[in-house]
Motif scaffolding. Structure first.
Motif, PDB file in Angstrom:
ATOM      1  N   ARG A 173       0.825  -1.206   0.000  1.00 57.63           N
ATOM      2  CA  ARG A 173       0.000   0.000   0.000  1.00 57.63           C
ATOM      3  C   ARG A 173       0.862   1.259   0.000  1.00 57.63           C
ATOM      4  NH1 ARG A 173      -4.076   0.721   2.804  1.00 57.63           N
ATOM      5  NH2 ARG A 173      -3.827   2.979   2.674  1.00 57.63           N
ATOM      6  N   ASP A 183      -7.391  -1.361   0.843  1.00 58.51           N
ATOM      7  CA  ASP A 183      -6.606  -2.498   0.369  1.00 58.51           C
ATOM      8  C   ASP A 183      -7.436  -3.379  -0.558  1.00 58.51           C
ATOM      9  OD1 ASP A 183      -4.347  -1.795   1.782  1.00 58.51           O
ATOM     10  OD2 ASP A 183      -4.894  -2.959   3.552  1.00 58.51           O
ATOM     11  N   GLU A 184      -6.826  -3.828  -1.652  1.00 59.81           N
ATOM     12  CA  GLU A 184      -7.527  -4.699  -2.595  1.00 59.81           C
ATOM     13  C   GLU A 184      -7.229  -6.170  -2.349  1.00 59.81           C
ATOM     14  OE1 GLU A 184      -7.266  -3.542  -6.670  1.00 59.81           O
ATOM     15  OE2 GLU A 184      -7.417  -1.396  -6.218  1.00 59.81           O
ATOM     16  N   GLY A 185      -6.314  -6.479  -1.461  1.00 57.07           N
ATOM     17  CA  GLY A 185      -5.974  -7.866  -1.177  1.00 57.07           C
ATOM     18  C   GLY A 185      -4.477  -8.087  -1.212  1.00 57.07           C
ATOM     19  N   GLN A 216      -1.792  -8.703 -12.967  1.00 62.69           N
ATOM     20  CA  GLN A 216      -1.828  -7.256 -12.755  1.00 62.69           C
ATOM     21  C   GLN A 216      -0.596  -6.791 -11.976  1.00 62.69           C
ATOM     22  OE1 GLN A 216      -5.691  -7.088 -10.784  1.00 62.69           O
ATOM     23  NE2 GLN A 216      -6.584  -6.146 -12.591  1.00 62.69           N
ATOM     24  N   SER A 261       1.381  -3.553  -9.941  1.00 57.87           N
ATOM     25  CA  SER A 261       1.450  -2.218  -9.347  1.00 57.87           C
ATOM     26  C   SER A 261       2.919  -1.846  -9.226  1.00 57.87           C
ATOM     27  CB  SER A 261       0.769  -2.182  -7.976  1.00 57.87           C
ATOM     28  OG  SER A 261       1.354  -3.121  -7.093  1.00 57.87           O
ATOM     29  N   TYR A 298      -2.490  -5.168  -6.049  1.00 57.62           N
ATOM     30  CA  TYR A 298      -3.681  -5.878  -6.499  1.00 57.62           C
ATOM     31  C   TYR A 298      -3.722  -7.254  -5.852  1.00 57.62           C
ATOM     32  CZ  TYR A 298      -3.906  -2.323 -10.149  1.00 57.62           C
ATOM     33  OH  TYR A 298      -3.978  -1.131 -10.827  1.00 57.62           O
ATOM     34  N   SER A 299      -4.908  -7.710  -5.522  1.00 55.46           N
ATOM     35  CA  SER A 299      -5.049  -9.066  -4.983  1.00 55.46           C
ATOM     36  C   SER A 299      -4.568 -10.068  -6.030  1.00 55.46           C
ATOM     37  CB  SER A 299      -6.522  -9.331  -4.643  1.00 55.46           C
ATOM     38  OG  SER A 299      -6.691 -10.633  -4.150  1.00 55.46           O
ATOM     39  N   SER A 351      -6.434   5.667  -7.797  1.00 54.33           N
ATOM     40  CA  SER A 351      -7.775   5.092  -7.678  1.00 54.33           C
ATOM     41  C   SER A 351      -8.703   6.038  -6.926  1.00 54.33           C
ATOM     42  CB  SER A 351      -7.699   3.751  -6.943  1.00 54.33           C
ATOM     43  OG  SER A 351      -7.154   3.919  -5.636  1.00 54.33           O
ATOM     44  N   ASP A 402      -7.151   0.189 -14.149  1.00 54.09           N
ATOM     45  CA  ASP A 402      -8.259   0.865 -13.448  1.00 54.09           C
ATOM     46  C   ASP A 402      -7.784   1.972 -12.521  1.00 54.09           C
ATOM     47  OD1 ASP A 402     -10.134  -0.851 -14.668  1.00 54.09           O
ATOM     48  OD2 ASP A 402      -9.742  -2.386 -13.168  1.00 54.09           O
ATOM     49  N   ARG A 403      -6.699   2.607 -12.899  1.00 55.19           N
ATOM     50  CA  ARG A 403      -6.202   3.768 -12.171  1.00 55.19           C
ATOM     51  C   ARG A 403      -5.736   4.826 -13.168  1.00 55.19           C
ATOM     52  NH1 ARG A 403      -2.720   0.264  -7.764  1.00 55.19           N
ATOM     53  NH2 ARG A 403      -4.539  -0.818  -6.913  1.00 55.19           N
TER      54      ARG A 403
END
Length: 442
Positions: free
Chosen positions: A21, A28-30, A57, A59, A74-75, A405, A439-440
């Motif tokens: 994070r 948090d997405e996972g 995915q 980050s 991402y999860s 996001s 998606d960001r």
């Protein structure tokens, strides 16, 4: 990927957690699948080629100081961390250029340049924590932006790893370069959605002669401080720094780090002048502030006042305040936006703290609200109203923190459908499998 990266691939959940994070309020997405602690362009290339092949995915993370949720993991995804890529590869004094890896701390590059009589112009309040790569990814501004512009104005060339692992170089070391599309500026501010920056060549400037002067002007009315900023920017003087802190901000900073600073009734302008005539410039500015309503001014040879401004984010975080925005407005609209923020604050019954890179109209407003689901929803409603106000005044939904996001729902408020389509087409062309920071940002 394991054979290529070896010990730089981390799968232990306890070791992964710090990289999952950033410092934003994003949820948090996972848990990610793994973290790549990249030490070279080859490491980043291997990681992205693998992720693209298997549709994982990705980050991208530097120091994790982002405030828009752009570096959240991402999860089941892959985190590519560049915080080990900290080499200052070259300082070319003759051409006033530095070549660095993305994990170099901004203040460290500035300090290294100053040993050669030069300095790195971008100066975000988080300069002692944020990285050059992160500043480039969000096109950060900072305290010196009124005099030197934003990060894109300091970037000459980049090395970028694309989503499929290919490595590309953009720009040049020359002052002028009109060959092909300006891909360097395309990647500056792209928030990790188009590629991962692994090397940057940035422009330096000579350290101004003489001793700088720091000035302060306190105002009983916030709107008068806004008018003073407009007058200063349109005058013959050229401060290198021109910042604003409202009364609540000063109160919060002082409670976090007591320094004897007295909170004004309305707002406090702090800034710095440089050059042989720094004292004369500071006297001119403070005199102008007094004409426009300031009831207390000061000129100093120390940086203590600017240090107070740099403590705003840590102070707000210590107070548990994370619901914020970083809108920008035309400088001439500062008084009007402050009036509007006060009205929004009263309408919602929420105290709003505002600090600003006032010289270029970039405001950072934070809502004082309980850290509960209901409190967060209420604070977000305040932020949305402030953002709509900025747009109504001809401004922007983000001046430097980026979209990430947290602010993505606001994109359509500023960009028309055709502009959004064009940006998404560029994203699809460079990242057809949609693995890079999906998606960001756009």
């Amino acid at each position: 990927m394991e054979s290529a990266l070896g010990p730089r691939l981390v799968r232990d959940p306890d070791l992964i957690a710090p990289y999952a994070r950033d410092t934003s309020r994003a949820v948090d997405e996972g848990t990610p699948l793994a973290v790549v602690l990249a030490e070279s362009t080859a490491d980043v290339s291997a990681a992205l080629a693998w992720a693209d092949r298997f549709g994982v995915q990705v980050s991208v993370r530097g120091a994790g100081t982002g405030l828009a949720g752009g570096a959240m993991a991402y999860s089941g995804g892959l985190v590519v961390s560049v915080d080990r890529m900290t080499a200052i590869l070259d300082i070319d004094v003759a051409n006033r250029l530095a070549t660095v890896q993305p994990g170099v701390i901004t203040a460290d590059l500035d300090a290294a340049a100053r040993r050669h009589g030069l300095f790195f112009p971008p100066d975000p309040a988080s300069a002692r924590m944020s990285t050059v790569g992160g500043n480039i990814a969000t096109n950060a501004g900072g305290l010196r932006c009124v005099a030197h512009g934003v990060t894109s104005d300091a970037v000459s060339a980049l090395e970028v790893v694309l989503a499929d692992g290919r490595v590309m170089r953009t720009g040049a070391r020359t002052r002028k370069n009109v060959v092909g599309y300006d891909l360097t500026r395309l990647f500056v501010g792209s928030e990790g959605t188009l590629g991962v920056i692994t090397e940057a060549t940035v422009r330096l400037k000579p350290v101004p002669p003489g001793s700088p002067r720091t000035f302060r002007a306190s105002f009983p009315e916030l709107e008068d401080a806004g008018r003073a900023v407009t007058a200063i920017v349109n005058s013959a003087v050229r401060p290198e720094v021109l910042e604003l802190m409202d009364s609540l901000s000063v109160e919060i900073i002082e409670s976090f780090h007591p320094s004897g600073l007295t909170a004004p009734a309305g707002a406090m302008l702090v800034g710095q002048t440089v050059g042989w005539d720094a004292q004369v410039q500071a006297e001119t500015i403070t005199a102008l502030c007094r004409e426009l309503g300031s009831d207390d001014t000061e000129i100093s040879e120390t940086d203590a006042l600017l240090e107070a401004r740099r403590l705003s984010n840590p102070a707000l975080n210590a107070r548990g305040l994370k619901i914020s925005c970083d809108v920008g407005v035309p400088v001439a609209a500062l008084a009007e936006v402050f009036r509007g923020i006060a009205q929004i604050s009263a309408q919602h019954g929420k105290r709003v703290s505002t600090v600003a890179h006032a010289g270029d109209g970039n405001l950072h407003s934070t809502v004082e609200s309980p850290d509960t689901p209901e409190g967060i929803r209420e604070a977000d409603a305040v932020i949305d109203d402030i953002t709509r106000l900025a747009l109504l005044l001809g401004g922007t939904i983000s001046g430097e923190h980026g979209i990430g996001s947290v602010k993505r729902h606001e994109l359509a408020w500023q960009l028309d459908p055709v502009a959004l389509d064009v940006q998404r087409a560029i994203k699809d062309a460079l990242d057809p499998n949609g693995i890079l920071t999906p998606d960001r940002a756009i």
